[in-house]
Scaffold this motif. Structure first.
Motif, PDB file in Angstrom:
ATOM      1  N   GLN A   1      10.496  14.171   9.537  1.00 33.39           N
ATOM      2  CA  GLN A   1       9.040  13.749   9.427  1.00 33.39           C
ATOM      3  C   GLN A   1       8.970  12.892   8.230  1.00 33.39           C
ATOM      4  OE1 GLN A   1       6.921  13.321  11.958  1.00 33.39           O
ATOM      5  NE2 GLN A   1       5.205  12.403  10.751  1.00 33.39           N
ATOM      6  N   TRP A   2       9.412  13.512   7.209  1.00 33.66           N
ATOM      7  CA  TRP A   2       9.656  12.826   6.001  1.00 33.66           C
ATOM      8  C   TRP A   2      10.866  12.699   5.361  1.00 33.66           C
ATOM      9  CZ3 TRP A   2       5.973   9.611   3.054  1.00 33.66           C
ATOM     10  CH2 TRP A   2       4.570   9.641   3.811  1.00 33.66           C
ATOM     11  N   THR A   3      11.420  13.454   4.623  1.00 35.13           N
ATOM     12  CA  THR A   3      12.827  13.659   3.961  1.00 35.13           C
ATOM     13  C   THR A   3      13.411  15.097   4.506  1.00 35.13           C
ATOM     14  OG1 THR A   3      12.271  14.726   1.754  1.00 35.13           O
ATOM     15  CG2 THR A   3      12.180  12.272   1.954  1.00 35.13           C
TER      16      THR A   3
ATOM     17  N   VAL B   1      10.893  20.511   4.750  1.00 32.81           N
ATOM     18  CA  VAL B   1      10.706  21.902   5.368  1.00 32.81           C
ATOM     19  C   VAL B   1      12.056  22.369   6.214  1.00 32.81           C
ATOM     20  CG1 VAL B   1       9.435  22.706   7.657  1.00 32.81           C
ATOM     21  CG2 VAL B   1       8.246  21.354   5.617  1.00 32.81           C
ATOM     22  N   SER B   2      12.622  21.556   6.986  1.00 35.38           N
ATOM     23  CA  SER B   2      13.973  21.817   7.552  1.00 35.38           C
ATOM     24  C   SER B   2      14.864  22.280   6.453  1.00 35.38           C
ATOM     25  CB  SER B   2      14.451  20.799   8.362  1.00 35.38           C
ATOM     26  OG  SER B   2      13.511  20.372   9.475  1.00 35.38           O
ATOM     27  N   SER B   3      15.172  21.834   5.550  1.00 29.94           N
ATOM     28  CA  SER B   3      16.013  22.234   4.471  1.00 29.94           C
ATOM     29  C   SER B   3      15.959  23.616   3.914  1.00 29.94           C
ATOM     30  CB  SER B   3      16.139  21.353   3.264  1.00 29.94           C
ATOM     31  OG  SER B   3      16.473  19.940   3.826  1.00 29.94           O
TER      32      SER B   3
ATOM     33  N   VAL C   1      10.532  17.145  12.628  1.00 31.08           N
ATOM     34  CA  VAL C   1       9.792  16.038  12.909  1.00 31.08           C
ATOM     35  C   VAL C   1       8.625  16.616  13.642  1.00 31.08           C
ATOM     36  CG1 VAL C   1      10.468  15.310  15.548  1.00 31.08           C
ATOM     37  CG2 VAL C   1       9.605  13.662  13.717  1.00 31.08           C
ATOM     38  N   ASN C   2       7.450  16.092  13.390  1.00 30.46           N
ATOM     39  CA  ASN C   2       6.102  16.671  13.871  1.00 30.46           C
ATOM     40  C   ASN C   2       5.980  16.515  15.322  1.00 30.46           C
ATOM     41  OD1 ASN C   2       5.403  17.017  11.187  1.00 30.46           O
ATOM     42  ND2 ASN C   2       3.865  15.538  11.363  1.00 30.46           N
ATOM     43  N   LYS C   3       5.422  17.461  16.127  1.00 32.73           N
ATOM     44  CA  LYS C   3       5.078  17.115  17.592  1.00 32.73           C
ATOM     45  C   LYS C   3       3.475  16.979  17.156  1.00 32.73           C
ATOM     46  CE  LYS C   3       8.765  19.184  17.673  1.00 32.73           C
ATOM     47  NZ  LYS C   3       9.622  19.109  16.542  1.00 32.73           N
TER      48      LYS C   3
HETATM   49  P1  FAD Z   1      10.591  18.439   9.053  1.00 32.26           P
HETATM   50  O1  FAD Z   1      11.763  18.891   8.187  1.00 32.26           O
HETATM   51  O2  FAD Z   1      10.534  17.256   9.904  1.00 32.26           O
HETATM   52  O3  FAD Z   1      10.205  19.547   9.748  1.00 32.26           O
HETATM   53  C1  FAD Z   1       8.782  19.557  10.640  1.00 32.26           C
HETATM   54  C2  FAD Z   1       8.426  20.936  10.698  1.00 32.26           C
HETATM   55  O4  FAD Z   1       7.211  20.853  11.400  1.00 32.26           O
HETATM   56  C3  FAD Z   1       9.375  21.585  11.725  1.00 32.26           C
HETATM   57  O5  FAD Z   1       9.892  22.667  11.145  1.00 32.26           O
HETATM   58  C4  FAD Z   1       8.318  22.036  13.181  1.00 32.26           C
HETATM   59  O6  FAD Z   1       8.696  23.274  13.384  1.00 32.26           O
HETATM   60  C5  FAD Z   1       7.019  21.951  12.263  1.00 32.26           C
HETATM   61  N1  FAD Z   1       5.964  21.168  13.322  1.00 32.26           N
HETATM   62  C6  FAD Z   1       6.317  20.185  13.925  1.00 32.26           C
HETATM   63  N2  FAD Z   1       4.982  20.049  14.794  1.00 32.26           N
HETATM   64  C7  FAD Z   1       4.276  20.960  14.622  1.00 32.26           C
HETATM   65  C8  FAD Z   1       2.998  21.386  14.936  1.00 32.26           C
HETATM   66  N3  FAD Z   1       2.293  20.644  15.744  1.00 32.26           N
HETATM   67  N4  FAD Z   1       2.551  22.571  14.770  1.00 32.26           N
HETATM   68  C9  FAD Z   1       2.927  23.213  13.929  1.00 32.26           C
HETATM   69  N5  FAD Z   1       4.459  23.183  13.204  1.00 32.26           N
HETATM   70  C10 FAD Z   1       4.783  22.063  13.497  1.00 32.26           C
HETATM   71  N6  FAD Z   1       0.562  16.214   5.609  1.00 32.26           N
HETATM   72  C11 FAD Z   1      -0.313  15.780   4.619  1.00 32.26           C
HETATM   73  O7  FAD Z   1      -0.044  15.780   3.700  1.00 32.26           O
HETATM   74  N7  FAD Z   1      -1.408  15.278   5.372  1.00 32.26           N
HETATM   75  C12 FAD Z   1      -1.614  15.128   6.817  1.00 32.26           C
HETATM   76  O8  FAD Z   1      -2.672  14.787   7.213  1.00 32.26           O
HETATM   77  C13 FAD Z   1      -0.675  15.705   7.580  1.00 32.26           C
HETATM   78  N8  FAD Z   1      -1.103  15.856   8.705  1.00 32.26           N
HETATM   79  C14 FAD Z   1      -0.174  16.591   9.758  1.00 32.26           C
HETATM   80  C15 FAD Z   1      -0.568  16.683  10.997  1.00 32.26           C
HETATM   81  C16 FAD Z   1       0.173  17.381  11.980  1.00 32.26           C
HETATM   82  C17 FAD Z   1      -0.023  17.815  13.382  1.00 32.26           C
HETATM   83  C18 FAD Z   1       1.467  18.008  11.418  1.00 32.26           C
HETATM   84  C19 FAD Z   1       2.080  18.945  12.342  1.00 32.26           C
HETATM   85  C20 FAD Z   1       1.873  17.696  10.044  1.00 32.26           C
HETATM   86  C21 FAD Z   1       1.085  17.159   9.161  1.00 32.26           C
HETATM   87  N9  FAD Z   1       1.344  17.071   7.762  1.00 32.26           N
HETATM   88  C22 FAD Z   1       0.359  16.322   6.937  1.00 32.26           C
HETATM   89  C23 FAD Z   1       2.472  17.448   7.178  1.00 32.26           C
HETATM   90  C24 FAD Z   1       3.576  16.158   7.337  1.00 32.26           C
HETATM   91  O9  FAD Z   1       3.482  15.330   8.290  1.00 32.26           O
HETATM   92  C25 FAD Z   1       5.051  16.848   7.279  1.00 32.26           C
HETATM   93  O10 FAD Z   1       5.331  17.469   8.513  1.00 32.26           O
HETATM   94  C26 FAD Z   1       5.675  17.675   6.198  1.00 32.26           C
HETATM   95  O11 FAD Z   1       5.336  16.893   5.076  1.00 32.26           O
HETATM   96  C27 FAD Z   1       6.973  18.099   6.472  1.00 32.26           C
HETATM   97  O12 FAD Z   1       7.868  17.025   6.411  1.00 32.26           O
HETATM   98  P2  FAD Z   1       9.442  17.297   6.367  1.00 32.26           P
HETATM   99  O13 FAD Z   1      10.161  16.101   6.679  1.00 32.26           O
HETATM  100  O14 FAD Z   1       9.933  18.360   5.276  1.00 32.26           O
HETATM  101  O15 FAD Z   1       9.295  18.078   7.733  1.00 32.26           O
END
Ligand code: FAD
Ligand code: SF4
Length: 397
Positions: free
Chosen positions: A91-93, A96-98, A141-143
């Motif tokens: 979703q970003w960098t 979370v996954s790391s 990535v967000n669902k």
């Molecule tokens: P990644 O490494 O890509 O991992 C994403 C993780 O999210 C995965 O492990 C997956 O299991 C989990 N995930 C995905 N979809 C869902 C879901 N529907 N329910 C529960 N877990 C899920 N951050 C903000 O600062 N402001 C916001 O307004 C905001 N809104 C969000 C709305 C939603 C529906 C979600 C799921 C997240 C939101 N976030 C928000 C968090 C942000 O978008 C990123 O998810 C977060 O910063 C993690 O990024 P990443 O690259 O480290 O995640």
């Protein structure tokens, strides 16, 4: 004779049955398991108990007179961070996954509750207990849809797993914390993300169709700190749409009633929260709530660039003006929306002040929604911190 836990005698609801929280149900998954036994205490929409659960989880509830805790919850540290080598397709960098991969690889946990998507539909959530790094990566990535993450809870008890990481959003984590002691675990780690404005799958389709130039090719989107929605398409191209140009009148009913009545934007009960909204554009925002959260973050610190959080601007007037505009469903013509986007990006709130802008806008909107649609629940359902935040603004009747 061995005794059977009372919850094991309970029966999960059929997928078509009405949930105990009725229209406010966020489909967190608890009622898909025999832990439905605890639903009256555990459901975030039936029994709001953030303060009590904060005390159980973090040993104290948030200090309401500390402005940062009032907004962002109990924490010992906050920072902006990004992976030096981002995970492609995250979703970003991919912080979370790391963290999840590191916890699994080092044997700190035996499994990770996360959410992949179905083969047929990239936005249809499919919760799993991942036991390999590949399975965690497949959940990146967000669902952007309501996801029944807790529907896998029965599998945990059956598998005999003792150390578990759960990744989830606020409503899922509230219910999880309420049944934590019943799960038979030795150690539970909780990695949360903020969450707001979620939708069911049909609502997502409507949002994409009303907002994007090519709804079928969107692979990823986010409401970003530059006051624009950024869509990423299959061919790698990016499309941006200013917040102020959203067709509010058509989108008013798109967000799930659960999300219109949620006041746990910042995931108060997770050990560690990873979002973006308190950080500069391109960076992620990290809130370390307790020692367990610190332990989790430390595992990946050498993979991250970090910087202190900052705050700039004043959100108050923009929030106050947005309240009646949203209420009346005002949509600006696209040229005016773009202009407004440019101006507000230059002079508008940044860093933590942007996060406060987003929290204030959503809490005032949700407070009005509760007041109009569920007045009998208003007093008990809105936590004290949210009442204080909303109390700073003048609301229409
Ligand atoms: P990644 O490494 O890509 O991992 C994403 C993780 O999210 C995965 O492990 C997956 O299991 C989990 N995930 C995905 N979809 C869902 C879901 N529907 N329910 C529960 N877990 C899920 N951050 C903000 O600062 N402001 C916001 O307004 C905001 N809104 C969000 C709305 C939603 C529906 C979600 C799921 C997240 C939101 N976030 C928000 C968090 C942000 O978008 C990123 O998810 C977060 O910063 C993690 O990024 P990443 O690259 O480290 O995640
Ligand atoms: Fe059950 Fe979760 Fe829905 Fe509440 S939100 S009714 S606990 S599935």
């Amino acid at each position: 004779m061995t005794s059977v836990s009372p919850h094991k005698k309970a029966r999960a609801l059929k997928s078509t049955s009405r949930r105990p929280a009725k229209e406010l149900c966020s489909e967190c998954g608890l009622c898909d398991t025999y832990y439905i036994h605890y639903v009256k205490e555990a459901c975030a929409f039936i029994n709001q108990q953030i303060g009590e659960l904060e005390e159980e989880t973090h040993t104290r509830s948030r200090h309401l007179d500390n402005p940062d805790e009032l907004y962002f919850g109990v924490h010992q540290d906050m920072m902006a961070a990004r992976k030096q080598q981002p995970i492609e397709g995250a979703q970003w960098t991919g912080i979370v996954s790391s963290i999840a991969i590191e916890m699994l690889n080092r044997g700190i946990v035996e499994g990770v509750v996360c959410v992949q998507n179905t083969k047929e539909d990239r936005f249809q959530p499919m919760p799993v207990i991942a036991r390999t790094p590949e399975e965690i990566l497949a959940a990146r990535v967000n669902k952007p849809t309501l996801s029944p993450n807790l529907s896998v809870l029965e599998q945990i008890e059956k598998s005999g797993m003792k150390r578990l990481l759960v990744i989830g959003v606020g409503c899922q984590i509230q219910a999880l914390r309420a049944v934590e002691k019943q799960l038979g675990l030795e150690k539970l780690y909780v990695l949360g993300t903020p969450c707001v404005d979620n939708v069911n799958r049909a609502g997502l389709q409507k949002f994409l169709e009303t907002t994007s130039r090519s709804p079928d090719t969107v692979v990823h989107y986010e409401f970003m700190q530059d006051f624009r929605v950024h869509f990423k398409h299959e061919d790698g191209s990016t499309e941006t749409v200013p917040f102020f140009g959203l067709k509010t009148n058509q989108l008013k009913d798109v967000f799930a009633p659960s999300c219109m009545s949620c006041f746990d934007y910042v995931n108060s009960l997770a050990d560690l929260v990873v979002g973006y909204m308190g950080a500069p554009f391109g960076w992620q925002w990290i809130v370390v709530r307790n020692d367990i959260g610190k332990e989790m973050l430390d595992l990946v610190k050498d993979q991250l660039d970090t910087q202190p959080v900052t705050s700039k601007g004043n959100r108050k007037e923009a929030v106050q003006q947005s309240i009646p505009a949203y209420d009346k469903g005002v949509t600006l013509p696209m040229w005016a929306a773009k202009l407004m986007g440019v101006v507000i990006e230059k002079i508008g709130p940044k860093g933590l002040e942007y996060a406060r802008f987003s929290i204030d806008s959503h809490f005032t909107r949700n407070y009005l929604y509760m007041k109009r649609n569920h007045p009998e629940k208003l007093e008990a359902h809105v936590p004290e911190f949210a009442k204080r935040i909303v109390g700073q603004y003048k609301l229409p009747e």
